[in-house]
Design a protein around this motif. Structure first.
Motif, short mmCIF file in Angstrom:
data_model
loop_
_atom_site.label_atom_id
_atom_site.label_comp_id
_atom_site.label_asym_id
_atom_site.label_seq_id
_atom_site.Cartn_x
_atom_site.Cartn_y
_atom_site.Cartn_z
N LEU A 1 37.44 20.33 -7.45
CA LEU A 1 38.50 20.77 -8.49
C LEU A 1 39.12 22.33 -8.16
O LEU A 1 39.75 22.85 -8.88
CB LEU A 1 37.91 20.71 -9.62
CG LEU A 1 37.44 19.22 -10.21
CD1 LEU A 1 36.93 19.43 -11.52
CD2 LEU A 1 38.75 18.34 -10.16
N LYS A 2 38.71 22.85 -7.11
CA LYS A 2 38.85 24.06 -6.80
C LYS A 2 40.51 24.54 -7.01
O LYS A 2 41.15 25.57 -7.37
CB LYS A 2 38.50 24.73 -5.42
CG LYS A 2 38.79 26.19 -5.23
CD LYS A 2 37.98 26.77 -4.02
CE LYS A 2 38.47 28.35 -3.75
NZ LYS A 2 37.55 28.75 -3.37
N ALA B 1 42.43 27.04 -9.38
CA ALA B 1 43.60 27.95 -9.01
C ALA B 1 45.10 28.04 -9.65
O ALA B 1 45.39 28.94 -10.06
CB ALA B 1 43.42 27.99 -7.49
N SER B 2 45.31 26.75 -9.91
CA SER B 2 46.56 26.49 -10.54
C SER B 2 46.60 27.22 -11.97
O SER B 2 47.72 27.36 -12.51
CB SER B 2 46.97 24.95 -10.60
OG SER B 2 46.23 24.39 -11.40
N ILE B 3 45.41 27.13 -12.64
CA ILE B 3 45.68 27.62 -13.95
C ILE B 3 45.20 29.28 -14.25
O ILE B 3 45.58 29.74 -15.18
CB ILE B 3 44.53 26.91 -15.05
CG1 ILE B 3 43.15 27.04 -14.48
CG2 ILE B 3 45.01 25.52 -14.98
CD1 ILE B 3 42.16 26.42 -15.45
N ALA B 4 45.05 29.74 -13.09
CA ALA B 4 44.87 31.21 -13.09
C ALA B 4 46.10 31.96 -13.20
O ALA B 4 47.14 31.73 -12.49
CB ALA B 4 43.98 31.62 -11.73
N ASP C 1 43.82 34.98 -18.32
CA ASP C 1 42.98 36.16 -18.67
C ASP C 1 43.09 36.31 -20.00
O ASP C 1 41.64 36.71 -20.66
CB ASP C 1 43.48 37.42 -17.95
CG ASP C 1 43.36 37.35 -16.43
OD1 ASP C 1 42.30 36.71 -15.91
OD2 ASP C 1 44.07 38.10 -15.58
N VAL C 2 44.02 36.51 -20.78
CA VAL C 2 44.05 36.67 -22.14
C VAL C 2 43.45 35.50 -23.00
O VAL C 2 42.36 36.04 -23.86
CB VAL C 2 45.44 37.05 -22.88
CG1 VAL C 2 45.36 37.00 -24.36
CG2 VAL C 2 46.24 38.05 -22.07
N LEU C 3 43.48 34.64 -22.66
CA LEU C 3 42.68 33.25 -23.70
C LEU C 3 41.24 33.26 -23.32
O LEU C 3 40.59 33.24 -24.10
CB LEU C 3 43.38 31.86 -23.04
CG LEU C 3 44.73 31.68 -23.47
CD1 LEU C 3 45.36 30.26 -22.90
CD2 LEU C 3 44.84 31.58 -24.95
#
Length: 195
Positions: A89-90, A94-97, A102-104
């Motif tokens: 799932l890496k 990586a796609s949601i970074a 960060d804020v969420l």
């Protein structure tokens, strides 16, 4: 007393809505057990609050000062794009970074940590915290050789999630917390999922 009167006398009386909330407070009757649950609640809440504080201010435990959020660091992106994320799932993680992740993530750590430590909104905190922990569990992919965990099924993410669920189900915010006054608020009485 007639037969129908004895049946009516033995039938349980459905308590009023506010009485049902009060009845739920008595799930764990032992004072010692309630204190143990309160300690579990405070410790679990502090795990989330500490994650926020260390990543926000770079206290040097898992986040050095130069990578602190207040110094321009990227708490979730640092994790999602780093070496901690392994397994099939890496690419998904990586796609949601993003700056939004960060804020969420930081708002989630702060909100869950404060709510659990205060003993309020434990149902919402248990669900939100369990989702975060499940995602972190999957990101570290505990299954197979070279996995990010030493146990393929139960690791600390699972234990923390179970702790959140136990805390919420057993109303651990009522001891050494603001759970009882929180439950008396009108909005909570109208929407018991906020308990």
């Amino acid at each position: 007393m007639t037969n129908s009167e004895s049946v009516l006398a033995a039938a349980p009386v459905q308590p009023a809505r506010s009485d049902r909330l009060t009845t739920q407070l008595d799930i764990v009757r032992s004072a010692g057990a309630r204190r143990v649950l309160a300690v579990l609640r405070l410790a679990t809440g502090f795990i989330f609050l500490w994650a926020f504080l260390d990543k926000a201010f770079g206290l040097g435990y898992s986040t050095p000062a130069e990578r602190a959020w207040i110094s321009g660091g990227t708490p979730s992106r640092g994790f999602l794009l780093g070496d901690a994320v392994v397994g099939p799932l890496k690419p998904v993680f990586a796609s949601i970074a993003s700056p939004a992740s960060d804020v969420l993530f930081m708002l989630g750590m702060l909100g869950i940590g404060l709510a659990v430590m205060l003993g309020i909104g434990l149902r919402v905190s248990a669900v939100a915290g369990t989702v975060v922990l499940l995602l972190m569990y999957l990101a570290e992919w505990p299954i197979g050789l070279g996995a990010g965990s030493t146990n393929p099924i139960v690791n600390y993410h699972v234990i923390y999630a179970l702790s959140l669920i136990v805390i919420a189900v057993l109303h651990a915010g009522d001891t050494w917390g603001a759970g009882r006054p929180w439950k008396r608020l009108g909005i909570v009485q109208r929407a018991p999922w906020l308990i």
